[in-house]
Design a protein around this motif. Structure first.
Motif, PDB file in Angstrom:
ATOM      1  N   ILE A 151       0.837  -1.203   0.000  1.00 50.94           N
ATOM      2  CA  ILE A 151       0.000   0.000   0.000  1.00 50.94           C
ATOM      3  C   ILE A 151       0.876   1.259   0.000  1.00 50.94           C
ATOM      4  O   ILE A 151       0.560   2.242  -0.677  1.00 50.94           O
ATOM      5  CB  ILE A 151      -0.958  -0.017   1.206  1.00 50.94           C
ATOM      6  CG1 ILE A 151      -2.017  -1.103   1.006  1.00 50.94           C
ATOM      7  CG2 ILE A 151      -1.615   1.341   1.409  1.00 50.94           C
ATOM      8  CD1 ILE A 151      -2.864  -1.361   2.214  1.00 50.94           C
ATOM      9  N   ALA A 152       2.000   1.215   0.738  1.00 50.61           N
ATOM     10  CA  ALA A 152       2.910   2.363   0.747  1.00 50.61           C
ATOM     11  C   ALA A 152       3.517   2.604  -0.629  1.00 50.61           C
ATOM     12  O   ALA A 152       3.661   3.757  -1.069  1.00 50.61           O
ATOM     13  CB  ALA A 152       4.014   2.140   1.776  1.00 50.61           C
ATOM     14  N   ILE A 153       3.859   1.543  -1.347  1.00 53.36           N
ATOM     15  CA  ILE A 153       4.398   1.696  -2.700  1.00 53.36           C
ATOM     16  C   ILE A 153       3.345   2.299  -3.619  1.00 53.36           C
ATOM     17  O   ILE A 153       3.632   3.223  -4.399  1.00 53.36           O
ATOM     18  CB  ILE A 153       4.884   0.332  -3.245  1.00 53.36           C
ATOM     19  CG1 ILE A 153       6.104  -0.146  -2.463  1.00 53.36           C
ATOM     20  CG2 ILE A 153       5.225   0.422  -4.724  1.00 53.36           C
ATOM     21  CD1 ILE A 153       6.511  -1.564  -2.798  1.00 53.36           C
ATOM     22  N   LEU A 154       2.119   1.796  -3.542  1.00 48.04           N
ATOM     23  CA  LEU A 154       1.046   2.342  -4.376  1.00 48.04           C
ATOM     24  C   LEU A 154       0.763   3.800  -4.027  1.00 48.04           C
ATOM     25  O   LEU A 154       0.494   4.619  -4.913  1.00 48.04           O
ATOM     26  CB  LEU A 154      -0.216   1.503  -4.237  1.00 48.04           C
ATOM     27  CG  LEU A 154      -0.131   0.081  -4.810  1.00 48.04           C
ATOM     28  CD1 LEU A 154      -1.404  -0.691  -4.496  1.00 48.04           C
ATOM     29  CD2 LEU A 154       0.117   0.125  -6.298  1.00 48.04           C
ATOM     30  N   GLY A 155       0.823   4.137  -2.765  1.00 48.59           N
ATOM     31  CA  GLY A 155       0.627   5.527  -2.353  1.00 48.59           C
ATOM     32  C   GLY A 155       1.706   6.440  -2.902  1.00 48.59           C
ATOM     33  O   GLY A 155       1.425   7.566  -3.325  1.00 48.59           O
ATOM     34  N   ALA A 156       2.950   5.969  -2.926  1.00 51.15           N
ATOM     35  CA  ALA A 156       4.037   6.768  -3.495  1.00 51.15           C
ATOM     36  C   ALA A 156       3.845   6.973  -4.984  1.00 51.15           C
ATOM     37  O   ALA A 156       4.105   8.064  -5.517  1.00 51.15           O
ATOM     38  CB  ALA A 156       5.376   6.092  -3.220  1.00 51.15           C
ATOM     39  N   ILE A 157       3.352   5.947  -5.662  1.00 51.72           N
ATOM     40  CA  ILE A 157       3.100   6.082  -7.102  1.00 51.72           C
ATOM     41  C   ILE A 157       1.984   7.089  -7.359  1.00 51.72           C
ATOM     42  O   ILE A 157       2.083   7.939  -8.250  1.00 51.72           O
ATOM     43  CB  ILE A 157       2.763   4.709  -7.720  1.00 51.72           C
ATOM     44  CG1 ILE A 157       4.008   3.827  -7.708  1.00 51.72           C
ATOM     45  CG2 ILE A 157       2.219   4.849  -9.124  1.00 51.72           C
ATOM     46  CD1 ILE A 157       3.744   2.392  -8.076  1.00 51.72           C
ATOM     47  N   VAL A 158       0.928   7.051  -6.561  1.00 46.91           N
ATOM     48  CA  VAL A 158      -0.178   7.996  -6.736  1.00 46.91           C
ATOM     49  C   VAL A 158       0.281   9.413  -6.448  1.00 46.91           C
ATOM     50  O   VAL A 158      -0.069  10.365  -7.157  1.00 46.91           O
ATOM     51  CB  VAL A 158      -1.366   7.599  -5.830  1.00 46.91           C
ATOM     52  CG1 VAL A 158      -2.398   8.696  -5.752  1.00 46.91           C
ATOM     53  CG2 VAL A 158      -1.983   6.308  -6.334  1.00 46.91           C
ATOM     54  N   LEU A 159       1.098   9.594  -5.400  1.00 44.99           N
ATOM     55  CA  LEU A 159       1.579  10.924  -5.065  1.00 44.99           C
ATOM     56  C   LEU A 159       2.538  11.472  -6.125  1.00 44.99           C
ATOM     57  O   LEU A 159       2.583  12.668  -6.377  1.00 44.99           O
ATOM     58  CB  LEU A 159       2.273  10.916  -3.709  1.00 44.99           C
ATOM     59  CG  LEU A 159       1.377  10.788  -2.494  1.00 44.99           C
ATOM     60  CD1 LEU A 159       2.210  10.626  -1.233  1.00 44.99           C
ATOM     61  CD2 LEU A 159       0.467  11.994  -2.378  1.00 44.99           C
ATOM     62  N   ALA A 160       3.322  10.596  -6.735  1.00 45.70           N
ATOM     63  CA  ALA A 160       4.328  11.032  -7.700  1.00 45.70           C
ATOM     64  C   ALA A 160       3.737  11.227  -9.091  1.00 45.70           C
ATOM     65  O   ALA A 160       4.390  11.857  -9.933  1.00 45.70           O
ATOM     66  CB  ALA A 160       5.449  10.014  -7.759  1.00 45.70           C
ATOM     67  N   ARG A 161       2.540  10.704  -9.343  1.00 48.05           N
ATOM     68  CA  ARG A 161       1.952  10.802 -10.676  1.00 48.05           C
ATOM     69  C   ARG A 161       1.645  12.264 -11.007  1.00 48.05           C
ATOM     70  O   ARG A 161       1.043  12.973 -10.226  1.00 48.05           O
ATOM     71  CB  ARG A 161       0.674   9.984 -10.732  1.00 48.05           C
ATOM     72  CG  ARG A 161       0.196   9.731 -12.142  1.00 48.05           C
ATOM     73  CD  ARG A 161      -1.043   8.928 -12.149  1.00 48.05           C
ATOM     74  NE  ARG A 161      -2.166   9.878 -11.966  1.00 48.05           N
ATOM     75  CZ  ARG A 161      -3.278   9.604 -11.345  1.00 48.05           C
ATOM     76  NH1 ARG A 161      -3.475   8.437 -10.815  1.00 48.05           N
ATOM     77  NH2 ARG A 161      -4.229  10.510 -11.241  1.00 48.05           N
ATOM     78  N   LYS A 162       2.076  12.675 -12.168  1.00 47.30           N
ATOM     79  CA  LYS A 162       1.845  14.046 -12.593  1.00 47.30           C
ATOM     80  C   LYS A 162       0.543  14.131 -13.380  1.00 47.30           C
ATOM     81  O   LYS A 162       0.271  13.284 -14.227  1.00 47.30           O
ATOM     82  CB  LYS A 162       3.013  14.533 -13.453  1.00 47.30           C
ATOM     83  CG  LYS A 162       4.290  14.585 -12.679  1.00 47.30           C
ATOM     84  CD  LYS A 162       5.347  15.299 -13.479  1.00 47.30           C
ATOM     85  CE  LYS A 162       6.607  15.270 -12.801  1.00 47.30           C
ATOM     86  NZ  LYS A 162       7.412  15.556 -12.102  1.00 47.30           N
TER      87      LYS A 162
END
Length: 164
Positions: A151-162
């Protein structure tokens, strides 16, 4: 010899921890954290905890630090701006810090009972018992931790998505 190795790796751990806090670039801080984890693994070996030393290296210095590096890279974090230095603050803070450390060291040394030296390899519980407990008694927390990391990895991907 044990005391010399302890002092050496404790100094490495403290030095890497100080470097971790003082670095302005997040990747350099993460690499300093790897140094802290590696020296802690050696300290665990000196205490006779072979399993916990291996787990420290494999899980923390390996997997968790790779996760940290990926999150830092995904968030595209740059170096921080250096704050202005106040000489008066440093002149007051350093003696207070050393006084606090001296009092803490005295209290720990006076309150800690003397014990025998731990023998390497004298750890009673073996790897089979730990593995059995990990995959029977502690299976739910083990799997919950892996789901939280995902979940932390997916959260980082969502936050980093432009946004386009």
């Amino acid at each position: 010899m044990d005391a010399l190795l302890f002092l050496l790796f404790a100094a490495i751990a403290v030095g890497c921890a100080i470097n971790l806090v003082l670095q302005t670039h997040p990747i350099s801080s993460a690499l300093s954290l790897v140094g802290v984890m590696g020296s802690l693994a050696v300290l665990y070996l000196l205490l006779g905890g072979e399993f916990i030393a291996a787990v420290q290296l494999i899980v923390y210095a390996g997997a968790i630090m790779v996760l940290f590096i990926f999150v830092i890279m995904l968030l595209n974090a740059g170096a921080e701006q250096k704050p202005t230095r106040n000489i008066l603050r440093a002149a007051v803070a350093l003696p207070l810090l050393f006084t606090l450390l001296a009092i803490g060291a005295f209290l720990v040394a006076s309150q800690t009972p003397s014990t025998d030296v731990v023998k390497f390899g004298s750890f009673i519980v073996g790897g089979r018992e730990i593995g059995s407990a990990l995959f029977t008694t502690y299976l739910l927390p083990f799997e919950a931790t892996s789901i939280l990391i995902l979940i932390a990895i997916l959260g980082a991907i969502v936050l980093a998505r432009k946004e386009i």
